[in-house]
Design a protein around this motif. Sequence first.
Motif, mmCIF file in Angstrom:
data_model
loop_
_atom_site.group_PDB
_atom_site.id
_atom_site.type_symbol
_atom_site.label_atom_id
_atom_site.label_comp_id
_atom_site.label_asym_id
_atom_site.label_seq_id
_atom_site.Cartn_x
_atom_site.Cartn_y
_atom_site.Cartn_z
ATOM 1 N N CYS A 1 0.848 -1.192 0.000
ATOM 2 C CA CYS A 1 0.000 0.000 0.000
ATOM 3 C C CYS A 1 0.880 1.237 0.000
ATOM 4 N N ASP A 2 0.618 2.113 -0.976
ATOM 5 C CA ASP A 2 1.451 3.298 -1.193
ATOM 6 C C ASP A 2 0.579 4.548 -1.117
ATOM 7 N N ASN A 3 0.801 5.362 -0.094
ATOM 8 C CA ASN A 3 0.075 6.629 0.071
ATOM 9 C C ASN A 3 -1.432 6.448 0.189
ATOM 10 N N LEU A 4 -1.861 5.406 0.846
ATOM 11 C CA LEU A 4 -3.285 5.217 1.123
ATOM 12 C C LEU A 4 -3.621 5.980 2.410
ATOM 13 N N ARG A 5 -4.455 6.990 2.293
ATOM 14 C CA ARG A 5 -4.715 7.866 3.428
ATOM 15 C C ARG A 5 -6.159 7.830 3.905
ATOM 16 N N ASP A 6 -7.006 7.109 3.223
ATOM 17 C CA ASP A 6 -8.404 7.014 3.646
ATOM 18 C C ASP A 6 -8.576 5.778 4.536
ATOM 19 N N PRO A 7 -9.014 5.958 5.785
ATOM 20 C CA PRO A 7 -9.127 4.795 6.691
ATOM 21 C C PRO A 7 -10.111 3.740 6.190
ATOM 22 N N GLY A 8 -11.241 4.179 5.637
ATOM 23 C CA GLY A 8 -12.209 3.207 5.138
ATOM 24 C C GLY A 8 -11.671 2.393 3.985
ATOM 25 N N ASN A 9 -10.944 3.024 3.075
ATOM 26 C CA ASN A 9 -10.356 2.297 1.955
ATOM 27 C C ASN A 9 -9.316 1.285 2.419
ATOM 28 N N LEU A 10 -8.473 1.697 3.344
ATOM 29 C CA LEU A 10 -7.441 0.775 3.817
ATOM 30 C C LEU A 10 -8.058 -0.421 4.532
ATOM 31 N N GLY A 11 -9.072 -0.178 5.352
ATOM 32 C CA GLY A 11 -9.725 -1.302 6.024
ATOM 33 C C GLY A 11 -10.351 -2.270 5.042
ATOM 34 N N THR A 12 -10.995 -1.743 4.003
ATOM 35 C CA THR A 12 -11.591 -2.607 2.975
ATOM 36 C C THR A 12 -10.522 -3.373 2.205
ATOM 37 N N ILE A 13 -9.403 -2.719 1.913
ATOM 38 C CA ILE A 13 -8.305 -3.381 1.206
ATOM 39 C C ILE A 13 -7.737 -4.523 2.050
ATOM 40 N N LEU A 14 -7.633 -4.323 3.349
ATOM 41 C CA LEU A 14 -7.131 -5.390 4.215
ATOM 42 C C LEU A 14 -8.087 -6.581 4.224
ATOM 43 N N ARG A 15 -9.375 -6.309 4.176
ATOM 44 C CA ARG A 15 -10.350 -7.408 4.097
ATOM 45 C C ARG A 15 -10.181 -8.178 2.794
ATOM 46 N N VAL B 1 1.645 -6.712 -5.529
ATOM 47 C CA VAL B 1 0.832 -5.697 -6.192
ATOM 48 C C VAL B 1 0.892 -4.425 -5.372
ATOM 49 N N VAL B 2 1.179 -3.295 -6.045
ATOM 50 C CA VAL B 2 1.225 -1.985 -5.395
ATOM 51 C C VAL B 2 -0.067 -1.247 -5.705
ATOM 52 N N ILE B 3 -0.739 -0.785 -4.648
ATOM 53 C CA ILE B 3 -1.964 -0.007 -4.776
ATOM 54 C C ILE B 3 -1.683 1.401 -4.265
ATOM 55 N N GLY B 4 -1.910 2.394 -5.112
ATOM 56 C CA GLY B 4 -1.667 3.776 -4.736
ATOM 57 C C GLY B 4 -2.927 4.459 -4.247
ATOM 58 N N GLY B 5 -2.749 5.597 -3.579
ATOM 59 C CA GLY B 5 -3.872 6.371 -3.097
ATOM 60 C C GLY B 5 -4.612 7.056 -4.220
ATOM 61 N N GLU B 6 -5.859 7.417 -3.963
ATOM 62 C CA GLU B 6 -6.677 8.039 -4.999
ATOM 63 C C GLU B 6 -6.228 9.464 -5.296
ATOM 64 N N THR B 7 -5.678 10.157 -4.324
ATOM 65 C CA THR B 7 -5.315 11.564 -4.512
ATOM 66 C C THR B 7 -3.966 11.720 -5.179
ATOM 67 N N HIS B 8 -2.959 11.018 -4.652
ATOM 68 C CA HIS B 8 -1.589 11.218 -5.121
ATOM 69 C C HIS B 8 -1.095 10.090 -6.024
ATOM 70 N N GLY B 9 -1.825 8.996 -6.087
ATOM 71 C CA GLY B 9 -1.368 7.888 -6.921
ATOM 72 C C GLY B 9 -0.156 7.193 -6.315
ATOM 73 N N VAL B 10 0.545 6.431 -7.154
ATOM 74 C CA VAL B 10 1.713 5.704 -6.672
ATOM 75 C C VAL B 10 2.927 6.627 -6.697
ATOM 76 N N SER B 11 3.915 6.266 -5.930
ATOM 77 C CA SER B 11 5.135 7.068 -5.836
ATOM 78 C C SER B 11 6.159 6.609 -6.866
ATOM 79 N N LEU B 12 7.163 7.452 -7.079
ATOM 80 C CA LEU B 12 8.236 7.108 -7.993
ATOM 81 C C LEU B 12 8.996 5.882 -7.512
ATOM 82 N N GLU B 13 9.133 5.721 -6.200
ATOM 83 C CA GLU B 13 9.854 4.566 -5.652
ATOM 84 C C GLU B 13 9.176 3.253 -6.014
ATOM 85 N N SER B 14 7.846 3.250 -6.059
ATOM 86 C CA SER B 14 7.141 2.019 -6.428
ATOM 87 C C SER B 14 7.388 1.656 -7.887
ATOM 88 N N LEU B 15 7.445 2.662 -8.758
ATOM 89 C CA LEU B 15 7.744 2.399 -10.169
ATOM 90 C C LEU B 15 9.165 1.885 -10.345
#
Length: 416
Positions: free
Chosen positions: A215-229, A357-371
Amino acid sequence: MAILVNGVRWPMRPLLRVAQTWGLDARRWVRALRRSPVKVLFPSGPAAAERKPGPGKQPGKDAAEGSPHAPRVQRTPPAPAFRQPSTWEESGLRYDKALPGDRRLSTVMTIVKSRPFREKQGKILLEGRRLIADALKAGAVPKVFFFSRVEYLKELPVDKLKGVSLIKVKFEDIKDWSDLVTPQGIMGIFARPDHVKMTFPETQLHHSLPLLLICDNLRDPGNLGTILRSAAGAGCSKVLLTKGCVDAWEPKVLRAGMGAHFQVPIINNLDWESVPSYLPPETRVYVADNSGLYAQAQISKKASDHGWMCDRQLSKLHKYEEEEEEAVLETEAGKGWLPELEVQSYDLDWAEAPAAVVIGGETHGVSLESLQLAESTGGKRLLIPVVPGVDSLNSAMAASILLFEAKRQLRLRADP
């Protein structure tokens, strides 16, 4: 000889015979009346020890009962077998009742609801009987329990409550600090779990796949909890969270995760430099990102014809092409510092064990380091086709689609 009685003559028998007969019978009856009951005495000494009991009798029982002077043997009852306490009352647990003005609840809640304090104190807050039971089963260490009814506490394992501070408070106090719409009346303060020391369910370990989630730059708590499920449901072996993500042990993430925190190992707050050390050897990293400038620059016309990009993204791409001399992230200039990754649809064959699999945040997307990590491992960029005019998918939805697609492909490779 005859005797005349009332004019009748009766013959007389010899007197000696009658007397002898009467005397013999009388003596017999007298001896019978003088007899006393016979008392049976058993021998004592070595002969008695060698005497074997009859069938169905216990040794020494007749001798002890037959002799009035024989001492009674005191039989000690067998000691009862050790038994673990099965109820809350038998275990001897005690709880404190908070008095009016008690600030223990407010003090603890202030600490656990702040991320800096949580990380400094090493504590987390769990609310609800199911979540607390899952944490106890996984080996999480409880510190304090706040509850409004004793019945809620009795539903938890008794052996896990020893040495824990149990405090009974009013339901209104719990309601003031609860994040739930309908509070369940019990809260637990636990030590921050360590994935190395935790015991995950056997079923989860049995269905685990060589698949990791980053998980890369995931800042929404609801999204992260759903992703963990979704990660737990797909059978991911591990979840890595880089710096910039919301805290996985934040109350809202825990509520959205629905117990996934205690089904899959979660490693939090990682630097990108340390991420490769948590990956199995020869892991290929794949990046899911549909909204970054790099995606717009690298996407082909064929991909746009298939609806892999929305109209808004295409308009941005043309704008950057027209302002070539002014654009900082111009396509040709970007080739020197942006990693070159092959782009393909998510439903094509790409998942090879092990995969990440790298999942980026909706606002900032994935980081250069992940690429850069994906390029160094031979990975690719994965696109999920959407209808033109529709913006990019939710991060949690995109993660679910890619993880279960990877699960399908890995299972096909495993089957002969």
